[in-house]
Motif scaffolding. Structure first.
Motif, short mmCIF file in Angstrom:
data_model
loop_
_atom_site.label_atom_id
_atom_site.label_comp_id
_atom_site.label_asym_id
_atom_site.label_seq_id
_atom_site.Cartn_x
_atom_site.Cartn_y
_atom_site.Cartn_z
N TRP A 5 -6.41 -7.02 11.44
CA TRP A 5 -6.00 -6.28 10.25
C TRP A 5 -6.62 -4.89 10.22
O TRP A 5 -5.98 -3.94 9.75
CB TRP A 5 -6.35 -7.06 8.98
N MET A 6 -7.84 -4.75 10.71
CA MET A 6 -8.47 -3.44 10.76
C MET A 6 -7.71 -2.52 11.73
O MET A 6 -7.50 -1.35 11.45
CB MET A 6 -9.93 -3.60 11.20
N THR A 7 -7.29 -3.09 12.85
CA THR A 7 -6.51 -2.32 13.83
C THR A 7 -5.18 -1.88 13.22
O THR A 7 -4.78 -0.72 13.35
CB THR A 7 -6.26 -3.16 15.09
N ILE A 8 -4.50 -2.78 12.55
CA ILE A 8 -3.23 -2.44 11.90
C ILE A 8 -3.45 -1.33 10.87
O ILE A 8 -2.69 -0.36 10.80
CB ILE A 8 -2.61 -3.69 11.24
N TYR A 9 -4.51 -1.46 10.07
CA TYR A 9 -4.82 -0.48 9.03
C TYR A 9 -5.04 0.90 9.64
O TYR A 9 -4.52 1.90 9.16
CB TYR A 9 -6.06 -0.94 8.26
N VAL A 10 -5.80 0.95 10.73
CA VAL A 10 -6.10 2.23 11.39
C VAL A 10 -4.85 2.83 12.01
O VAL A 10 -4.65 4.04 11.98
CB VAL A 10 -7.22 2.04 12.44
N LEU A 11 -3.98 1.99 12.56
CA LEU A 11 -2.78 2.50 13.22
C LEU A 11 -1.68 2.90 12.24
O LEU A 11 -0.80 3.69 12.59
CB LEU A 11 -2.24 1.45 14.20
N VAL A 12 -1.73 2.38 11.04
CA VAL A 12 -0.69 2.72 10.05
C VAL A 12 -0.90 4.11 9.48
O VAL A 12 0.07 4.82 9.18
CB VAL A 12 -0.66 1.65 8.94
N TRP A 13 -2.13 4.56 9.34
CA TRP A 13 -2.39 5.86 8.73
C TRP A 13 -1.72 7.03 9.44
O TRP A 13 -1.16 7.92 8.78
CB TRP A 13 -3.89 6.11 8.56
N THR A 17 0.92 9.56 7.58
CA THR A 17 0.72 11.00 7.63
C THR A 17 1.92 11.70 8.25
O THR A 17 2.40 12.71 7.74
CB THR A 17 -0.55 11.33 8.43
N LEU A 18 2.41 11.16 9.35
CA LEU A 18 3.56 11.75 10.02
C LEU A 18 4.80 11.73 9.13
O LEU A 18 5.54 12.72 9.06
CB LEU A 18 3.84 11.01 11.33
N THR A 19 5.01 10.65 8.43
CA THR A 19 6.15 10.54 7.52
C THR A 19 6.06 11.58 6.41
O THR A 19 7.03 12.28 6.12
CB THR A 19 6.23 9.13 6.93
N THR A 20 4.89 11.68 5.80
CA THR A 20 4.69 12.65 4.72
C THR A 20 4.89 14.07 5.22
O THR A 20 5.58 14.88 4.57
CB THR A 20 3.29 12.49 4.12
#
Length: 43
Positions: A5-13, A17-20
């Motif tokens: 879950w920590m890996t998923i959390y880090v990779l989602v940011w 950011t790219l979407t925004t």
């Protein structure tokens, strides 16, 4: 399991950011093209 879950959390940011950033850039260029077409400055 916590590492997963920590890996998923880090990779989602970067995706968030790219979407925004892409939404902001697309809106800017849309406004810029419209301003150029109307002959008015964007700032």
């Amino acid at each position: 399991m916590t590492g997963f879950w920590m890996t998923i959390y880090v990779l989602v940011w970067p995706l968030v950011t790219l979407t925004t950033l892409s939404v902001i850039v697309r809106a800017f260029f849309k406004e810029w093209r419209q301003a150029r077409k109307e002959g008015r400055p964007i700032v």
